[in-house]
Write a protein that holds these residues in place. Structure first.
Motif, PDB file in Angstrom:
ATOM      1  N   ALA A  65       0.848  -1.196   0.000  1.00 22.14           N
ATOM      2  CA  ALA A  65       0.000   0.000   0.000  1.00 22.14           C
ATOM      3  C   ALA A  65       0.882   1.243   0.000  1.00 22.14           C
ATOM      4  N   ASP A  66       0.761   2.075  -1.047  1.00 23.47           N
ATOM      5  CA  ASP A  66       1.429   3.373  -1.091  1.00 23.47           C
ATOM      6  C   ASP A  66       0.544   4.395  -0.385  1.00 23.47           C
ATOM      7  N   ILE A  67       1.123   5.106   0.556  1.00 28.91           N
ATOM      8  CA  ILE A  67       0.359   6.061   1.369  1.00 28.91           C
ATOM      9  C   ILE A  67       0.431   7.432   0.713  1.00 28.91           C
ATOM     10  N   ARG A  68      -0.746   7.962   0.312  1.00 29.60           N
ATOM     11  CA  ARG A  68      -0.854   9.302  -0.269  1.00 29.60           C
ATOM     12  C   ARG A  68      -1.970  10.071   0.427  1.00 29.60           C
ATOM     13  N   PRO A  69      -1.852  11.388   0.516  1.00 35.80           N
ATOM     14  CA  PRO A  69      -2.911  12.168   1.168  1.00 35.80           C
ATOM     15  C   PRO A  69      -4.136  12.276   0.275  1.00 35.80           C
ATOM     16  N   GLN A  70      -5.308  12.325   0.890  1.00 35.59           N
ATOM     17  CA  GLN A  70      -6.555  12.509   0.156  1.00 35.59           C
ATOM     18  C   GLN A  70      -7.069  13.946   0.246  1.00 35.59           C
ATOM     19  N   ILE A  71      -6.350  14.775   1.016  1.00 33.53           N
ATOM     20  CA  ILE A  71      -6.624  16.217   1.095  1.00 33.53           C
ATOM     21  C   ILE A  71      -5.299  16.956   1.075  1.00 33.53           C
ATOM     22  N   SER A  72      -5.366  18.236   0.884  1.00 34.78           N
ATOM     23  CA  SER A  72      -4.153  19.064   0.894  1.00 34.78           C
ATOM     24  C   SER A  72      -3.978  19.700   2.264  1.00 34.78           C
ATOM     25  N   GLY A  73      -2.713  19.904   2.656  1.00 34.48           N
ATOM     26  CA  GLY A  73      -2.458  20.538   3.939  1.00 34.48           C
ATOM     27  C   GLY A  73      -1.006  20.416   4.352  1.00 34.48           C
ATOM     28  N   ILE A  74      -0.718  20.933   5.545  1.00 33.83           N
ATOM     29  CA  ILE A  74       0.630  20.920   6.107  1.00 33.83           C
ATOM     30  C   ILE A  74       0.751  19.764   7.095  1.00 33.83           C
ATOM     31  N   ILE A  75       1.843  18.992   6.952  1.00 33.70           N
ATOM     32  CA  ILE A  75       2.078  17.881   7.876  1.00 33.70           C
ATOM     33  C   ILE A  75       2.469  18.447   9.242  1.00 33.70           C
ATOM     34  N   GLN A  76       1.695  18.062  10.264  1.00 30.23           N
ATOM     35  CA  GLN A  76       2.033  18.482  11.633  1.00 30.23           C
ATOM     36  C   GLN A  76       2.978  17.492  12.302  1.00 30.23           C
ATOM     37  N   ARG A  77       2.652  16.176  12.178  1.00 26.41           N
ATOM     38  CA  ARG A  77       3.445  15.165  12.888  1.00 26.41           C
ATOM     39  C   ARG A  77       3.527  13.871  12.071  1.00 26.41           C
ATOM     40  N   ARG A  78       4.650  13.200  12.243  1.00 28.89           N
ATOM     41  CA  ARG A  78       4.764  11.811  11.772  1.00 28.89           C
ATOM     42  C   ARG A  78       4.607  10.926  12.993  1.00 28.89           C
ATOM     43  N   LEU A  79       3.712   9.941  12.920  1.00 27.41           N
ATOM     44  CA  LEU A  79       3.296   9.194  14.107  1.00 27.41           C
ATOM     45  C   LEU A  79       3.779   7.746  14.115  1.00 27.41           C
ATOM     46  N   PHE A  80       4.764   7.420  13.290  1.00 27.97           N
ATOM     47  CA  PHE A  80       5.265   6.042  13.251  1.00 27.97           C
ATOM     48  C   PHE A  80       6.786   6.043  13.217  1.00 27.97           C
ATOM     49  N   SER A 186       9.898   7.516   5.467  1.00 26.43           N
ATOM     50  CA  SER A 186       8.976   8.582   5.088  1.00 26.43           C
ATOM     51  C   SER A 186       9.651   9.525   4.094  1.00 26.43           C
ATOM     52  N   THR A 187       8.877   9.948   3.098  1.00 29.60           N
ATOM     53  CA  THR A 187       9.413  10.889   2.112  1.00 29.60           C
ATOM     54  C   THR A 187       9.072  12.339   2.450  1.00 29.60           C
ATOM     55  N   VAL A 188       8.290  12.547   3.527  1.00 26.50           N
ATOM     56  CA  VAL A 188       7.930  13.894   3.945  1.00 26.50           C
ATOM     57  C   VAL A 188       8.227  14.053   5.427  1.00 26.50           C
ATOM     58  N   THR A 189       8.415  15.301   5.831  1.00 24.97           N
ATOM     59  CA  THR A 189       8.692  15.616   7.230  1.00 24.97           C
ATOM     60  C   THR A 189       7.661  16.617   7.726  1.00 24.97           C
ATOM     61  N   PRO A 190       7.517  16.780   9.042  1.00 22.03           N
ATOM     62  CA  PRO A 190       6.603  17.799   9.553  1.00 22.03           C
ATOM     63  C   PRO A 190       6.921  19.175   8.970  1.00 22.03           C
ATOM     64  N   GLY A 191       5.878  19.890   8.578  1.00 23.55           N
ATOM     65  CA  GLY A 191       6.043  21.197   7.952  1.00 23.55           C
ATOM     66  C   GLY A 191       5.931  21.155   6.445  1.00 23.55           C
ATOM     67  N   ALA A 192       5.972  19.943   5.863  1.00 20.38           N
ATOM     68  CA  ALA A 192       5.892  19.820   4.408  1.00 20.38           C
ATOM     69  C   ALA A 192       4.439  19.959   3.952  1.00 20.38           C
ATOM     70  N   LEU A 193       4.272  20.526   2.771  1.00 22.94           N
ATOM     71  CA  LEU A 193       2.946  20.662   2.174  1.00 22.94           C
ATOM     72  C   LEU A 193       2.689  19.436   1.299  1.00 22.94           C
ATOM     73  N   VAL A 194       1.543  18.818   1.528  1.00 17.55           N
ATOM     74  CA  VAL A 194       1.124  17.703   0.685  1.00 17.55           C
ATOM     75  C   VAL A 194      -0.184  18.088   0.015  1.00 17.55           C
ATOM     76  N   VAL A 195      -0.402  17.484  -1.157  1.00 18.77           N
ATOM     77  CA  VAL A 195      -1.618  17.801  -1.904  1.00 18.77           C
ATOM     78  C   VAL A 195      -2.377  16.515  -2.184  1.00 18.77           C
ATOM     79  N   ALA A 196      -3.668  16.658  -2.354  1.00 19.50           N
ATOM     80  CA  ALA A 196      -4.525  15.496  -2.560  1.00 19.50           C
ATOM     81  C   ALA A 196      -4.109  14.720  -3.813  1.00 19.50           C
ATOM     82  N   GLN A 197      -4.029  13.382  -3.671  1.00 17.36           N
ATOM     83  CA  GLN A 197      -3.735  12.472  -4.785  1.00 17.36           C
ATOM     84  C   GLN A 197      -2.390  12.775  -5.471  1.00 17.36           C
ATOM     85  N   GLN A 198      -1.399  13.241  -4.697  1.00 17.05           N
ATOM     86  CA  GLN A 198      -0.091  13.517  -5.288  1.00 17.05           C
ATOM     87  C   GLN A 198       0.547  12.218  -5.781  1.00 17.05           C
ATOM     88  N   SER A 199       1.462  12.346  -6.753  1.00 18.65           N
ATOM     89  CA  SER A 199       2.085  11.153  -7.344  1.00 18.65           C
ATOM     90  C   SER A 199       3.110  10.513  -6.411  1.00 18.65           C
TER      91      SER A 199
END
Length: 385
Positions: A65-80, A186-199
């Motif tokens: 399973a590839d984990i991608r965001p379904q909404i856009s926003g700023i990452i607050q925390r990585r929980l794993f 993880s390919t992103v860190t807290p503070g990074a902007l993610v967008v819905a359905q990014q590649s």
């Protein structure tokens, strides 16, 4: 001069005496009979043996399973923890929920307003219905009141859907694991902007217990096996009964046995191979996705296989495999044989021997082809080793 002649006569007399004695000895000694050598033999007897096929393969995750965001926003925390095992439903990331919380609150307020408006329109429509029955209001006014009621009922439905959508989006701010398995970096860190359905996947989860092994078999081998099945030379395993063993890259044997789960239906047009998939338990995580392995499949059973001890088979100067047997006349005979592979300490012979042949396994240094010999059966002794 006389002394020299006397000495010469004496030497001639001695030589004559020795010659006479030697002739007498040869005439009286009879030649000793040649002893018949004893040799250890094994009588060939057909037995049931699995037909092993060794094929190259690669390990493949059971689920990915590839984990991608379904909404856009700023990452607050990585929980794993990267590289750890996670459970299905476990939280992986937290996206800033402020915007989505506000949208949810707004949708909830709109729903409350729609419910209040609907309640008022229900009362008004009910009164107009009663008044219309006594002709206290015009029919048009009653129709308008009923129409407003239906519009407000529809508006309530829209408000409820909007609240549900806002609730879903708010829930998407907390990204959870869709499957259980091992999570990668993880390919992103807290503070990074993610967008819905990014590649780009934020991370990947792989379930590796159990794990798949995809192997390839040439279509030529498949056709050969089918011909053997048709002729009755070998018997096929049932689809759900085919056991599979693995040999790892370092040559060690994987301790757990797998089973064949899938036979490919199509032949790859560029490589001419068919893909087969086996499933293996992987409790200790020894097998990782992408590892090169060799799989041994028991695809059939030869119920008339002939196996002989390895020391009974030698190679001649041309490289052909040969063995010595003791024929019915008690004579040593050389046979050219075809060996398929080793089975423990024995060779699997596919041609050159038949049931009842006495294969010589001991005393080979005392005999040669054409000699007479006496057999000593060693079948029981060898089977106990």
């Amino acid at each position: 001069m006389l002394h020299r002649k006397s000495l010469l006569k004496l030497m001639l007399s001695l030589l004559l005496a020795v010659s006479v004695l030697g002739a007498c000895s040869r005439s009286t000694d009879a030649p000793a009979p040649k002893q018949v050598a004893e040799v250890g033999t094994v009588t060939v007897a057909p037995e049931s043996q699995a037909v092993l096929t060794e094929l190259p393969g690669r390990t493949v995750a059971y689920l990915t399973a590839d984990i991608r965001p379904q909404i856009s926003g700023i990452i607050q925390r990585r929980l794993f923890t990267e590289g750890a095992n996670v459970k299905q439903g476990q939280a992986l990331y937290q996206i800033d929920p402020a915007i989505y919380q506000a949208a949810y609150d707004s949708a909830k307020a709109s729903l409350t307003r729609a419910e209040a408006t609907l309640d008022a329109s229900k009362l008004r429509a009910q009164r107009y219905t009663e008044l219309n029955q006594i002709d206290a209001v015009s029919k048009q006014d009653n129709d308008d009141a009923q129409s407003v009621l239906r519009e407000n009922m529809a508006a309530l439905g829209v408000a409820r859907a909007a609240l549900k959508a806002a609730e879903i989006n708010l829930g998407f701010t907390r990204i959870t694991a869709p499957i259980s398995g091992r999570v990668e970096a993880s390919t992103v860190t807290p503070g990074a902007l993610v967008v819905a359905q990014q590649s780009l996947a934020m991370t990947t989860i792989q379930k590796i217990d159990p794990i798949y092994v995809d192997v390839t078999q040439s279509s030529v081998d498949v056709l050969r096996l089918r011909r053997e099945f048709t002729s009755g030379n070998i018997k096929a395993f049932g689809r759900d009964e085919v056991p599979v063993r693995l040999i790892l890259e370092d040559g060690s044997v994987y301790p757990s046995q797998g089973k064949l789960k899938f036979n490919g239906l199509n032949v790859n047009s560029s490589t001419g191979v068919i893909t087969l998939r086996a499933e293996f338990p992987n409790i200790d995580g020894i097998l990782l996705p992408g590892m090169y392995v060799r799989a041994q499949l028991e695809q059939a059973v030869d119920e008339t296989a002939i196996l002989v001890p390895q020391k009974a088979v030698t190679r001649d100067v041309t490289g052909a495999a040969t063995t010595l047997i003791l024929n019915d006349a008690g004579k040593v005979e050389r046979r050219t044989v075809t060996v398929e592979r080793t089975v423990g300490s024995r060779w699997w012979v596919s041609a050159g021997l038949q049931a009842g042949d006495k294969v010589i396994v001991d005393g080979l240094q005392k005999i040669k082809e054409g000699d007479s010999a006496r057999a000593v059966d060693m079948s029981t002794a060898l089977s106990q080793k």
